[in-house]
Design an enzyme around this catalytic site. Structure first.
Site, PDB file in Angstrom:
ATOM      1  N   THR A 132      -4.317  -7.322   2.830  1.00  0.00           N
ATOM      2  CA  THR A 132      -4.221  -7.765   1.428  1.00  0.00           C
ATOM      3  C   THR A 132      -2.815  -8.238   1.082  1.00  0.00           C
ATOM      4  OG1 THR A 132      -3.919  -5.438   0.846  1.00  0.00           O
ATOM      5  CG2 THR A 132      -6.099  -6.340   0.548  1.00  0.00           C
ATOM      6  N   THR A 133      -1.797  -7.636   1.716  1.00  0.00           N
ATOM      7  CA  THR A 133      -0.414  -8.059   1.454  1.00  0.00           C
ATOM      8  C   THR A 133      -0.132  -9.370   2.178  1.00  0.00           C
ATOM      9  OG1 THR A 133       0.202  -5.740   1.318  1.00  0.00           O
ATOM     10  CG2 THR A 133       1.989  -7.306   1.519  1.00  0.00           C
ATOM     11  N   ASP A 148      -8.222   1.689   4.099  1.00  0.00           N
ATOM     12  CA  ASP A 148      -7.707   0.624   4.972  1.00  0.00           C
ATOM     13  C   ASP A 148      -8.037   0.924   6.430  1.00  0.00           C
ATOM     14  OD1 ASP A 148      -6.747  -0.759   2.871  1.00  0.00           O
ATOM     15  OD2 ASP A 148      -4.639  -0.322   3.178  1.00  0.00           O
ATOM     16  N   ASP A 189       0.323  -0.215  -1.115  1.00  0.00           N
ATOM     17  CA  ASP A 189      -0.903  -0.950  -0.804  1.00  0.00           C
ATOM     18  C   ASP A 189      -0.937  -2.211  -1.668  1.00  0.00           C
ATOM     19  OD1 ASP A 189      -3.561  -1.902  -0.981  1.00  0.00           O
ATOM     20  OD2 ASP A 189      -4.318  -0.014  -0.197  1.00  0.00           O
TER      21      ASP A 189
END
Length: 556
Positions: free
Chosen positions: A93-94, A393, A60
């Site tokens: 987020t990545t 998520d 994550d």
């Protein structure tokens, strides 16, 4: 008038010009490179060691960046991006870090050629506007009541996670939880507050398949007097309080002067009468369960258990709010002001169960629960922590789709389509802004390129083939199958991304890149303690004034 002069002392460090730009770009790229391998279904895991010796295994992006300890200010800004993205939409987020890093890297050649950062930022802002307009063209609306479609979306978004091997389990939990707490406000507007009304309870033991969404709430408490109070009540009448059911002491320390022996008995009797009075107010409404956020004395427990009422004390405020929403009760501050409408009658069952060594209270089978608890079971705490991150998520994705029911193709297809549209548009842009605009268009390809790299396929051949397929702009659904690295139609595979997440990712990444490019000075004014320097001047001692009784007079 004289121009202001910047006075720098010996302890102040200063970097200026292109040196700063290069340092910021390198720092941002270093952060992006750390999590580049965690994108896509074939992503690698990171092992994080915290200072206390604990180990976290995750892919994550936000969880990884949260644990990083960086010194460079630009790198710290990049970490903030991930946190902002997570708080705003709960996913991507990545991607946001990788895209921001690539946008900055694409600007480096222009900095070398002495392009002014303002020119680059102007081109990037124009590219952002056109990218969102292009995204609108390829987005389409869906029916949020189509469970299979929702399932596909959530699965494709969390297919990169650890829990993807357990089939649709996490996606099912997320959709059930979000559907439970969704409130329709009319005019197509829906309120979905997953932070407030979805509680995740992790209990080690059992199998992951035993996890479920409860039609109500659950919390880690037992009744006050287990021997005397019922632990199972069908269709309970519930009263919620946030006031103590014990004798109220004075606001400040109260001194009571007792002259006779009987005075002590009178004082105790007053306390007893006060508690009996409060309990009688509560018992008028014939409750089966009383829950308070504050304390509950033994005497109050005696009166309640005598009337066949179960009681739970010192519950968290957040749990109390969830119970109120699930069973239709109102949290009351003063027992004297209780009304029939404040009593919760929406729950079908109250039950206390022992799981492992601890007791858990369930208020379930609610008629219209607008709050819920997701019960996660698993082999160990580490696995449960990772499952919870994946579930958060999934909840974010389900919430975004229900709030804004628009989708775009996944697997890097949306980014390739946008890149293709922006490349065509770049030729119509006048002046030197055309070059940074074209670089921004190419930077969007970093997402599909990273997916291809993580699949272990030939990146150059795959990207060339994809660019050729998108050149005519007829089929924006062509992307990369993240599992095999094969070029596929995302519509056939059912791989979709939420429109809201993509827009937020593009805005956050490009605006952050522009902000970092516009930094031309880093001034560090941290003063070091000078060894053997002069000591700080001592504060003058003022004699305290005293009043006639010798008490200190405090200054006004």
């Amino acid at each position: 008038m004289h121009a202001p002069v910047l006075v720098l002392n010996e302890a102040t460090k200063r970097e200026t010009g292109s040196k700063v730009h290069h340092a910021n770009i390198q720092a941002s790229k270093a952060v992006a490179d750390i999590i580049r391998t965690t994108l896509g279904p074939r992503s690698m895991l990171k092992m994080l060691l915290d200072p206390t010796g604990g180990i976290v295994l995750t892919n994550d992006g936000n969880a990884i960046l949260r644990e990083l300890d960086v010194a460079h200010p630009a790198a710290k800004t990049m970490l903030e991006l991930s946190r902002t993205q997570d708080e705003e939409v709960g996913d991507g987020t990545t991607s946001v870090i990788i895209l921001a890093g690539e946008m900055l890297y694409a600007a480096e050649p222009f900095i070398d050629k002495a392009f002014h950062p303002t020119v680059i930022c102007r081109a990037y802002s124009k590219a952002l506007e056109d990218a969102i307009a292009a995204l609108d063209q390829i987005a389409f609306e869906i029916n949020v009541n189509d469970r299979q479609m929702l399932l596909n979306i959530v699965r494709s978004c969390i297919g990169t996670k650890f829990t993807s091997r357990f089939g649709t389990l996490i996606a099912d939990l997320a959709i059930d939880a979000v559907n439970t707490i969704t409130v329709d406000l009319g005019n197509g507007i829906r309120e979905v507050d997953i932070k407030k009304y979805v509680k995740v309870e992790k209990i080690p033991g059992g199998q992951l398949e035993d996890s479920k969404v409860l039609t109500g709430v659950m919390f880690n408490k037992d009744v006050v007097s287990p021997g005397k109070m019922r632990r199972r009540i069908a269709n309970p009448r519930i009263i919620l309080l946030d006031s103590p059911l014990e004798y109220k002491k004075g606001e400040n320390m109260t001194n009571a002067e007792l002259m006779n022996e009987d005075d002590w008995t009178v004082l105790l009797k007053m306390e007893e009468e006060y508690i009996e009075n409060i309990c009688s107010h509560i018992l008028r409404f014939k409750p089966d369960l009383v829950i308070t956020e504050k304390g509950l004395s033994d005497l109050a427990s005696h009166y309640l258990s005598k009337a066949g009422v179960s009681a739970i004390r010192r519950i968290r405020k957040t749990d109390n709010n969830r119970i109120a929403r699930a069973c239709g009760a109102t949290i009351v501050n003063r027992p004297e002001e209780l009304q029939e409408s404040d009593v919760g009658t929406g729950a079908g069952l109250f039950e206390v169960e022992k799981i492992g060594d601890e007791f858990f209270a369930y208020i379930v089978q609610c008629k219209d629960p607008k709050a819920c608890t997701v019960l996660l079971r698993g082999a160990s705490k580490d696995i449960l922590n990772e499952v919870e991150r994946n579930l958060q998520d999934a909840l974010g994705v389900a919430r975004n789709v229900i709030k804004d029911a628009k989708l775009v193709p996944g697997g890097g297809a949306a980014e390739l389509a946008i890149s293709s549209i922006l490349k065509k548009k770049s030729s119509s842009i006048e002046g030197i802004e055309q070059w940074p605009y074209k670089a921004a268009a190419r930077a969007f390809e970093v997402i599909p390129r990273t997916l291809a790299q993580n699949c272990g396929v030939n990146v150059i051949r795959t990207m060339t083939s994809l660019q050729a397929r998108h050149a005519d702009g007829k089929d924006p659904n062509i992307g990369i199958d993240g599992n095999s690295g094969v070029i596929s139609d995302m519509k056939e595979l059912g791989i979709w991304d939420s429109y809201g997440v993509k827009v937020q990712t593009f805005k956050t990444a490009i605006e952050a890149a522009c902000m970092l490019l516009r930094i031309d000075d880093i001034v560090s004014g941290i003063k070091k303690k000078q060894a053997g320097g002069p000591a700080a001047p001592a504060k003058p001692q003022v004699e305290d004034e005293k009043d006639a009784d010798g008490e200190q007079i405090l200054p006004e």
